[in-house]
Scaffold this motif. Structure first.
Motif, mmCIF file in Angstrom:
data_model
loop_
_atom_site.group_PDB
_atom_site.id
_atom_site.type_symbol
_atom_site.label_atom_id
_atom_site.label_comp_id
_atom_site.label_asym_id
_atom_site.label_seq_id
_atom_site.Cartn_x
_atom_site.Cartn_y
_atom_site.Cartn_z
ATOM 1 N N GLU A 59 0.765 7.939 11.719
ATOM 2 C CA GLU A 59 0.901 9.266 11.122
ATOM 3 C C GLU A 59 -0.374 10.082 11.312
ATOM 4 O O GLU A 59 -0.350 11.291 11.454
ATOM 5 C CB GLU A 59 1.316 9.174 9.651
ATOM 6 C CG GLU A 59 0.229 8.807 8.652
ATOM 7 C CD GLU A 59 -0.027 7.320 8.581
ATOM 8 O OE1 GLU A 59 0.366 6.576 9.508
ATOM 9 O OE2 GLU A 59 -0.649 6.881 7.600
ATOM 10 N N THR A 89 -0.997 13.705 13.208
ATOM 11 C CA THR A 89 -1.808 14.756 12.590
ATOM 12 C C THR A 89 -2.929 15.204 13.543
ATOM 13 O O THR A 89 -3.191 16.397 13.689
ATOM 14 C CB THR A 89 -2.406 14.236 11.270
ATOM 15 O OG1 THR A 89 -1.321 13.876 10.411
ATOM 16 C CG2 THR A 89 -3.247 15.287 10.584
ATOM 17 N N ALA A 129 4.481 5.606 18.484
ATOM 18 C CA ALA A 129 4.281 7.012 18.138
ATOM 19 C C ALA A 129 3.996 7.856 19.379
ATOM 20 O O ALA A 129 3.782 9.063 19.277
ATOM 21 C CB ALA A 129 3.132 7.143 17.138
ATOM 22 N N ILE A 177 3.626 13.135 3.633
ATOM 23 C CA ILE A 177 4.006 11.746 3.350
ATOM 24 C C ILE A 177 3.309 11.262 2.077
ATOM 25 O O ILE A 177 3.951 10.788 1.137
ATOM 26 C CB ILE A 177 3.661 10.853 4.555
ATOM 27 C CG1 ILE A 177 4.553 11.238 5.743
ATOM 28 C CG2 ILE A 177 3.832 9.387 4.207
ATOM 29 C CD1 ILE A 177 4.124 10.623 7.064
ATOM 30 N N PHE A 236 8.001 9.449 7.347
ATOM 31 C CA PHE A 236 7.057 8.746 8.220
ATOM 32 C C PHE A 236 7.714 8.425 9.561
ATOM 33 O O PHE A 236 7.162 8.696 10.632
ATOM 34 C CB PHE A 236 6.614 7.455 7.521
ATOM 35 C CG PHE A 236 5.516 6.703 8.218
ATOM 36 C CD1 PHE A 236 4.212 6.770 7.758
ATOM 37 C CD2 PHE A 236 5.781 5.916 9.329
ATOM 38 C CE1 PHE A 236 3.200 6.067 8.379
ATOM 39 C CE2 PHE A 236 4.776 5.218 9.968
ATOM 40 C CZ PHE A 236 3.479 5.291 9.486
ATOM 41 N N ARG A 258 8.580 11.537 11.575
ATOM 42 C CA ARG A 258 7.389 12.229 12.073
ATOM 43 C C ARG A 258 6.737 11.485 13.230
ATOM 44 O O ARG A 258 6.278 12.096 14.186
ATOM 45 C CB ARG A 258 6.407 12.380 10.910
ATOM 46 C CG ARG A 258 5.175 13.168 11.201
ATOM 47 C CD ARG A 258 4.532 13.592 9.886
ATOM 48 N NE ARG A 258 3.105 13.777 10.043
ATOM 49 C CZ ARG A 258 2.541 14.785 10.689
ATOM 50 N NH1 ARG A 258 3.293 15.699 11.255
ATOM 51 N NH2 ARG A 258 1.237 14.877 10.783
ATOM 52 N N THR A 259 6.681 10.161 13.137
ATOM 53 C CA THR A 259 5.986 9.391 14.169
ATOM 54 C C THR A 259 6.951 8.847 15.215
ATOM 55 O O THR A 259 6.513 8.352 16.251
ATOM 56 C CB THR A 259 5.231 8.197 13.559
ATOM 57 O OG1 THR A 259 6.188 7.328 12.956
ATOM 58 C CG2 THR A 259 4.234 8.653 12.513
#
Lengths: 375, 336, 254
Positions: free
Chosen positions: A128, A132, A154, B68, B247, B250-251
């Motif tokens: 994550e 970012t 990711a 998150i 999470f 998003r990833t």
């Protein structure tokens, strides 16, 4: 030949899974024993030289495109002062790791010498945080991004952000879609280490009854897993085929010596029959933990570090492998990474073709040879 | 006989001349005004340091970055207000995310996969609440145990492997936006708004404060303390599961080691927001301000180009200063 | 005398081999205030806990308002009209006055499938009950910031809110200064005036006992006797109570 079809629509899973076909790296040594190294090819981030292609960046589409030419030659860094002011983004893998620190320092030093501005973000080994960082770096509109993300899952989410911002990217050690792969030759590095471990066992007459142990971490992706595959093959190339029940693995996911020591000790307790163990893990820290566990529990054998970072060099220099159970390390030359990465960035921005995968040449270093490289 | 007049007027007297001041003193115990001031000051400084700080993109990036941790922090705030503690949130996130990714991979419709993930969060919350309420185990120890168990089970079931999610709708939930505002930022703000609104208006909220203030008193007043405690852990578990979905979206991947150690960020936001670790006191909006401060510090350090090691030091110092300032301000208010 | 509000007959309570209460008979009339005194361990607390529904008696019968009752829990006792004010007042220091007054029995409003707290309604009612108790304590004040006497008011207000028939007070003066005790005496007079019966535990002889119509002395699990505080001079009352508590009956007769 494969690289041309790497659209962003493909999932990382499909790409990373790859296909096990092609030619072997270990043909020259195959006659040594009743074992042939598994053919490795077609794996993104571990393409054979013949499988690589040349790329240039198309700023309009935000994609690398394939251009004609031979990509199999070793890439030679060419650092020079840029003709206009440039900003490079550096998304660090995790600033807490020595391996990463030496890349970090090198990038800043070269950038300083060449007058390139660096913007920076630490991804902390967390997916994550990597996302970012991608968001925060790309909004600052760098000309090029060096992304050292080790969370392969990711990769797609991260690259989507850089692609949308039309920023060309080079990645370190983990393959990313639409990014130039730079880094270790994972399988080859493991294989070099495995052969060294095999030779060590052979010299002691321990090839019979040898146990191979790999400290794995599936979270670091298939490319990282190739290191252990290479190690396992390398040992068997020297010692001959080892039965499956004596090829063991445990997850070492913390990336620390401490966890490796603890988990390896537990594994040894559960496997009293493993009297001679050759072992490796994804990096030096974990290999060092394994070696400590072997020594503390009075088992013979040795661990091989992958990377030759500060931990690996120190462990190699610490003493005789018979005492330390640390045979040596396979050098990844992280101090050379910045030269390659910065040069790749300059080449891409100058419109020069760059191989879609650039690999370091690995060397095994032991107690006697390490000082010539790392005095 | 009537009440002795002088006695009661003396009691009431403390409200009469200094009534307004007393009113302010009592309010300021919970308010996060001081923190808000620090936040604004920091924002002003950062807008001078980096031209990117005060851009719409960056502000939304901050929002994405805290989504998150923020969603989890809402549940954690409620649990801590109720005198509890939930350390298992990171593990719950990972487990719920893995479950959703696995089900989506099997072709199960999104809403069903989401519901299953939330159900896992609820189950962990039920287990936490039951162990703490009926087993009378200290919440730190109980949730430390479930932290390990749930994380371990995620590893066992997945074999340590990560799952990649390529469902476009799910990915859109993680990266998409409406009118320029990311879905996950909307979800973050909506979660905070919902619970900030509910806490003072429902028994759910009032009993959290009552139980955290004095579980014994609440019990004697006829509040079914055990059941409500379970409800708070279930809320925390469900919100952690929701954050686990964010999470993964998003990833783009779910892994058993996801969100390792996230409870520290969560608890930092809660404490910064002025929630008392001993329970009974705290505000959902306070946590939001604490979270924003964390997000702005993280973002600002990157924009300012602070080296990684110094980032940690600076972060620690800023957090310490914020808490110290808040503490001093509160003490001054109480002495006044 | 009319039927007493509460009649206890042969109430006993044993904890294993230990007999805490032994065949206690006690009547409490409507609007009557009774003081319950005795040494530590004499059985006062056990008796009050039986009345408040915390313990079931081992033997004996309880009649409340002429009907036989059995309390399985504190809420049974509360529903019957018995309110308990604990020695520590059992308030939540972080909640405001109104929230404490209504704790566990909040007024709510229904909106479709949802119910929400009726905060204005509770605030208004709390202000009202405070006014009846002769104080203008703001319902929005946080209880933790109140003085001991004000807290006592909150605890009484909470009990009064539910219009009890009998109020049990456990050591209400323990934490109070002399001045605050006077406030409490005023409160008890008020309760009596409203027709509420009172049973008040104290392990000391205090001035507060003067508001009681009778003082019942418990000793070794039994009722040792009772004293009417107003029937003689204060020092004589003290001597009588002391004699009953210590078992020195000769002194009491004299």
């Amino acid at each position: 030949m494969i690289a041309g079809s790497l659209g962003s629509g493909r999932t990382a899973l499909l790409v990373l899974t790859g296909v096990l076909s092609g030619t072997t790296l270990g043909t020259a040594l195959a006659e040594d024993a009743a074992f042939t190294a598994r053919p490795q090819g077609g794996i993104q981030g571990a393409l054979l030289p013949s499988e690589r292609s040349l790329w240039t960046y198309d700023a309009a589409s935000g994609k690398y495109v394939v251009v004609d030419g031979d990509a199999s030659a070793q890439y030679v860094p060419n650092l020079r002062k840029p003709s206009k002011p440039l900003t490079f983004a550096f998304a660090e893998g995790w600033a807490a790791i020595p391996f990463s620190v030496s890349i970090n320092q090198g990038i800043y030093k070269i950038a300083n010498d060449l007058g390139i501005n660096i913007i920076y973000c630490d991804q902390e080994f967390k997916p994550e945080k990597a996302v970012t960082c991608a968001e925060q770096l790309s909004q600052q509109k760098p000309d090029f991004a060096i992304v050292s993300n080790w969370q392969s899952g990711a990769a797609e989410a991260i690259m989507k952000i850089y692609d949308e911002a039309r920023i060309p990217v080079a990645n370190i050690d983990v393959w990313h879609p639409n990014g130039i792969f730079f880094g270790a030759d994972n399988y080859a590095s493991g294989q070099i280490g495995g052969r060294a471990a095999g030779e060590y066992a052979k010299a002691l007459g321990k090839c019979d009854g040898i146990t191979i142990f790999n400290g794995i971490n599936p979270g670091e992706g298939d490319a990282a897993a190739q290191r252990m595959a290479g190690f396992t093959d390398g040992v068997q190339e020297i010692c001959g085929a080892v039965p499956a029940e004596r090829i063991a693995e445990e997850i070492l996911d913390a990336g620390t010596t401490e966890q490796a020591l603890t988990k390896m000790t537990d594994w040894l307790t559960a496997h009293p029959e493993a009297s001679f163990v050759v072992a490796t893990s994804i990096d030096d820290a974990r290999a060092a933990g394994i070696a400590k566990a072997l020594a503390q529990n009075g088992r013979d054998g040795a661990a091989v570090g992958l990377g030759c970072d500060e931990i690996g060099v120190a462990a190699t220099k610490a003493g005789e492998p018979g005492d330390t159970r640390f045979l040596g390390c396979v050098a990844y030359f992280p101090e050379k990474y910045p030269d390659y990465l910065m040069s790749i960035g300059l080449d891409v921005l100058d419109g020069k073709p760059v191989p879609n995968e650039v690999h370091i040449e690995h060397v095994f270093l032991d107690k006697d040879t390490i000082a010539s490289v790392y005095p | 006989m009537t009440l002795p007049a002088d006695a009661t007027t003396r009691e009431a007297g403390s409200t009469a001349p200094g009534g307004f001041r007393r009113f302010i003193v009592e309010r300021s115990r919970d308010s996060s005004l001081g923190l808000l001031a620090i936040l604004l000051l920091l924002a002003v400084i950062l807008s001078f340091v980096s031209p990117y700080f005060l851009t719409a993109t960056n502000l939304l990036n901050i929002g994405r970055g805290i989504a998150i941790v923020g969603i989890v922090a809402v549940g954690e705030t409620i649990v801590i207000i109720a005198g509890g503690f939930d350390l298992s949130v990171g593990s719950t996130m990972a487990a719920a995310g893995m479950a959703a990714a696995w089900l989506i991979g099997l072709g199960i419709p999104l809403p069903v996969a989401f519901a299953a993930a939330i159900a896992i969060g609820i189950a962990v919350g039920l287990a936490n609440g039951a162990i703490i309420s009926y087993g009378r185990i200290n919440p730190l120890i109980a949730t430390l145990a479930t932290l390990a168990i749930v994380r371990g089970l995620s590893y066992v079931i997945s074999g340590g492997r990560e799952l990649v999610v390529s469902d476009p709708a799910f990915q859109a939930f993680g990266v998409g936006s409406v009118a320029g505002i990311p879905y996950i930022v909307i979800l973050l703000v909506a979660t905070f708004a919902l619970f900030a609104w509910l806490m003072p208006r429902t028994r759910f909220g009032r009993y959290a404060y009552a139980i955290g203030s004095s579980a014994k008193a609440a019990q004697r007043a006829g509040v079914p303390v055990k059941q409500w405690r379970i409800a708070y852990y279930v809320t925390s578990g469900a919100l952690a599961a929701l954050a686990g979905l964010v999470f993964v979206a998003r990833t783009g991947n779910a892994q058993p080691s996801a969100a390792l150690g996230i409870e520290l960020d969560v608890i930092t936001a809660v404490i910064l927001g002025g929630t008392s670790l001993s329970g009974g006191r705290g505000r959902i909006w306070g946590t939001f301000v604490g979270l924003l401060l964390l997000g702005v510090v993280n973002n600002g350090l990157i924009l300012a180009g602070v080296p990684a090691f110094w980032q940690q030091v600076v972060k620690g110092v800023i957090l310490l200063l914020a808490v110290l300032y808040d503490e001093i301000r509160r003490n001054r208010a109480e002495e006044a | 005398m009319a039927t007493p509000l509460l009649e206890l007959r042969g109430i006993s309570k044993s904890f294993g081999p230990v007999t805490a209460l032994d065949r206690v008979d006690l009547d409490i009339g409507a609007a009557e205030a009774i003081g319950l005194i005795g040494d530590n361990g004499a059985g006062k607390s056990t008796l009050v806990k039986i009345l408040s529904g915390l313990y079931p008696p081992t033997a004996g019968t309880m009649r409340f308002d002429g009907r036989e009752v059995r309390f399985g829990s504190p809420s049974d006792a509360r529903n019957a009209g018995i309110e308990m004010i604990y020695q520590d007042l059992a308030l939540c220091g972080d909640l405001d006055v109104a929230a404490n007054v209504f704790l566990g029995r909040e007024r709510r409003r229904r909106y479709g499938p949802f119910t929400f707290l009726d905060r204005p309604g509770m605030e208004k009612a709390a202000r009202q009950v405070m006014r009846e108790l002769g104080t203008d304590l703001e319902p929005g004040r946080i209880v933790g910031a109140l003085s001991g006497g004000q807290r006592q008011l909150v605890a009484v207000a909470r009990a009064l809110q539910f219009e009890p028939r009998l109020m049990l007070l456990d050591e209400p003066t323990a934490a109070l200064s002399t001045e605050k005790i006077r406030v409490l005496m005023g409160l008890i007079e008020q309760l009596k005036a409203r027709g509420v019966s009172i049973l008040m535990i104290s392990h000391r002889f205090t001035d507060i006992l003067h508001v009681c119509d009778r003082v019942v002395v418990v000793r070794q699990g039994q009722i040792a006797g009772e004293v009417a505080p107003h029937a003689q001079a204060p020092d004589k009352t003290m001597a009588l109570m002391h004699a009953l508590m210590t078992g020195d009956t000769l002194g009491a007769v004299a």
